[in-house]
Design an enzyme around this catalytic site. Structure first.
Site, PDB file in Angstrom:
ATOM      1  N   SER A  20      31.985   1.847  -3.728  1.00 54.49           N
ATOM      2  CA  SER A  20      32.782   1.021  -4.646  1.00 54.49           C
ATOM      3  C   SER A  20      32.600   1.467  -6.097  1.00 54.49           C
ATOM      4  O   SER A  20      31.491   1.748  -6.547  1.00 54.49           O
ATOM      5  CB  SER A  20      32.354  -0.447  -4.514  1.00 54.49           C
ATOM      6  OG  SER A  20      32.955  -1.197  -5.541  1.00 54.49           O
ATOM      7  N   SER A  22      33.433  -0.578  -8.510  1.00 54.53           N
ATOM      8  CA  SER A  22      33.320  -1.810  -9.304  1.00 54.53           C
ATOM      9  C   SER A  22      32.029  -1.905 -10.111  1.00 54.53           C
ATOM     10  O   SER A  22      32.072  -2.331 -11.268  1.00 54.53           O
ATOM     11  CB  SER A  22      33.485  -3.037  -8.406  1.00 54.53           C
ATOM     12  OG  SER A  22      34.809  -3.077  -7.918  1.00 54.53           O
ATOM     13  N   LYS A  71      37.351 -10.227   2.767  1.00 53.56           N
ATOM     14  CA  LYS A  71      38.200 -11.016   1.864  1.00 53.56           C
ATOM     15  C   LYS A  71      38.787 -12.273   2.522  1.00 53.56           C
ATOM     16  O   LYS A  71      38.959 -13.282   1.868  1.00 53.56           O
ATOM     17  CB  LYS A  71      39.356 -10.161   1.337  1.00 53.56           C
ATOM     18  CG  LYS A  71      38.932  -9.133   0.315  1.00 53.56           C
ATOM     19  CD  LYS A  71      40.151  -8.400  -0.233  1.00 53.56           C
ATOM     20  CE  LYS A  71      39.724  -7.251  -1.120  1.00 53.56           C
ATOM     21  NZ  LYS A  71      40.855  -6.556  -1.730  1.00 53.56           N
ATOM     22  N   ASN A  92      39.139 -12.260  -3.497  1.00 54.27           N
ATOM     23  CA  ASN A  92      38.457 -11.038  -3.941  1.00 54.27           C
ATOM     24  C   ASN A  92      37.492 -11.314  -5.101  1.00 54.27           C
ATOM     25  O   ASN A  92      36.770 -10.419  -5.521  1.00 54.27           O
ATOM     26  CB  ASN A  92      39.452  -9.926  -4.328  1.00 54.27           C
ATOM     27  CG  ASN A  92      40.030 -10.122  -5.710  1.00 54.27           C
ATOM     28  OD1 ASN A  92      40.175 -11.256  -6.183  1.00 54.27           O
ATOM     29  ND2 ASN A  92      40.349  -9.039  -6.382  1.00 54.27           N
ATOM     30  N   GLY A 134      48.535  -6.391   5.948  1.00 48.18           N
ATOM     31  CA  GLY A 134      47.146  -6.857   5.923  1.00 48.18           C
ATOM     32  C   GLY A 134      46.890  -7.715   4.690  1.00 48.18           C
ATOM     33  O   GLY A 134      47.825  -8.242   4.069  1.00 48.18           O
ATOM     34  N   GLY A 135      45.610  -7.830   4.315  1.00 47.10           N
ATOM     35  CA  GLY A 135      45.237  -8.674   3.177  1.00 47.10           C
ATOM     36  C   GLY A 135      45.846  -8.190   1.866  1.00 47.10           C
ATOM     37  O   GLY A 135      46.338  -8.997   1.059  1.00 47.10           O
ATOM     38  N   ALA A 136      45.833  -6.879   1.639  1.00 47.32           N
ATOM     39  CA  ALA A 136      46.382  -6.342   0.384  1.00 47.32           C
ATOM     40  C   ALA A 136      47.890  -6.583   0.324  1.00 47.32           C
ATOM     41  O   ALA A 136      48.447  -6.871  -0.742  1.00 47.32           O
ATOM     42  CB  ALA A 136      46.074  -4.851   0.280  1.00 47.32           C
ATOM     43  N   TYR A 230      43.702   5.069  -3.934  1.00 46.56           N
ATOM     44  CA  TYR A 230      43.555   5.920  -5.120  1.00 46.56           C
ATOM     45  C   TYR A 230      42.688   7.125  -4.793  1.00 46.56           C
ATOM     46  O   TYR A 230      41.822   7.068  -3.926  1.00 46.56           O
ATOM     47  CB  TYR A 230      42.983   5.150  -6.323  1.00 46.56           C
ATOM     48  CG  TYR A 230      41.828   4.254  -5.993  1.00 46.56           C
ATOM     49  CD1 TYR A 230      42.052   2.910  -5.697  1.00 46.56           C
ATOM     50  CD2 TYR A 230      40.528   4.734  -5.937  1.00 46.56           C
ATOM     51  CE1 TYR A 230      41.005   2.077  -5.367  1.00 46.56           C
ATOM     52  CE2 TYR A 230      39.476   3.911  -5.612  1.00 46.56           C
ATOM     53  CZ  TYR A 230      39.727   2.585  -5.320  1.00 46.56           C
ATOM     54  OH  TYR A 230      38.700   1.757  -4.964  1.00 46.56           O
TER      55      TYR A 230
END
Ligand code: NDP
Length: 280
Positions: A20, A22, A71, A92, A134-136, A230
């Site tokens: 990740s 993040s 999520k 999220n 899906g979730g996204a 990405y």
């Protein structure tokens, strides 16, 4: 960075979590704003999720991001869900509000911000196709419908899942003309013409496999292509679109914008360009 007894703790829950970006971007923003806070990755397997959330609460952790595959499941362990997260059915971003953990979803906002910043597109009254269910996809569908898209086609490998999303969201967005398609070249050939924007929210291309489901010969020249995946080298979809001259971009801008929105929820402060500078 110096950690003291006063330092506020934030983090991200995922499985896996070691890749990740993040922690890099959130810690860059804490440093840029001079905040006494630290953001750490927490590797949590699905069976431990409930215990992990209870532990974070007991340890006075101030907030966390939640990523794949938690999520949706994490919703059940929140004290409260923000309306948008409830509609999407996924969280999220978790924010400590007093003694409660409240679940938010900033992915859709991240997508809309990135569409404006990276592709300079306003989707109001546009004809949009979302690949994936899906979730996204759910966060994208809610955000795009809120922006006033005219027509929203959901194309998914498992068509039933796309159909379920139409049934879930049509009542909330009666002005949007929802359509369903399977995710094959043949099926897309009949529905893709006239599309202004295609958003890929599937995992297709994540492991470098070729993105071979779009019938490019019927994708109009005006169509923008957005890939939520990405990659600095270019995702398979972005490379294919770029080669054919389409305006396109990957999901890095969305990742940054959803992180900035989470940071604002936690701190009430604007991180400025700190996250983008840390990643780009
Ligand atoms: P989910 O597991 O919930 O959904 C995955 C989707 O991809 C499903 O629609 C699934 O179809 C489809 N899919 C998976 N493999 C294939 C394949 N080989 N061919 C065709 N379709 C396939 O994942 P998420 O929705 O959470 O995430 C999806 C993608 O979005 C991920 O790559 C993730 O990295 C990216 N993402 C990026 C974000 C950003 O900030 N840029 C934020 C959130 C997600 P089926 O229903 O048939 O199984």
């Amino acid at each position: 960075m110096t950690v003291s007894g006063e330092t506020k703790i934030y983090g991200i829950l995922g499985d896996p979590v070691q890749h990740s970006l993040s922690p890099v971007m959130q810690n860059a923003a804490f440093t840029a704003l001079g905040l006494d806070a630290v953001y750490v990755p927490f590797h949590v397997v699905p069976n431990d999720l409930e215990d992990a959330v209870a532990g974070l609460k007991a340890l006075q952790v101030q907030g966390v991001n939640v990523t794949v595959p938690h999520k949706e499941m994490v919703c059940a362990f929140m004290d409260r869900l923000d309306n948008e997260a409830a509609l999407i059915g996924a969280v999220n971003t978790v924010v400590r509000e007093g003694s409660e953990f409240v679940g938010y979803n900033t992915d859709g906002l991240g997508l809309v911000d990135s569409l404006k910043a990276d592709l300079n597109i306003d989707v109001c009254r546009k004809n949009v196709m979302v690949l994936g269910a899906g979730g996204a996809a759910r966060s994208a569908i809610v955000a795009l419908a809120r922006q006033g898209v005219r027509k929203l086609t959901i194309a998914n490998r498992t068509v039933d899942r796309a159909q379920q999303l139409v049934e879930r969201y049509q009542p909330s967005f009666p002005n949007v003309d929802f359509l369903v398609s399977s995710l094959t070249c043949e099926a897309l050939t009949t529905v893709v013409s006239g599309t202004d924007l295609i958003v890929n929210s599937t995992s297709l291309g994540l492991s470098g496999e070729s993105f071979n489901v779009l019938p490019w010969h019927v994708v109009g020249r005006q169509c923008y292509i957005y890939d939520m995946i990405y990659s600095a080298q270019g995702t398979p979809l972005v490379l294919a679109a770029r080669e054919r001259g389409y305006r396109c971009c990957d999901g890095l801008g969305m990742l940054i914008a959803q992180g900035e929105a989470a940071f604002r929820l936690w701190t009430g402060k604007d991180p400025g360009r700190a996250m983008a500078q840390a990643l780009r």
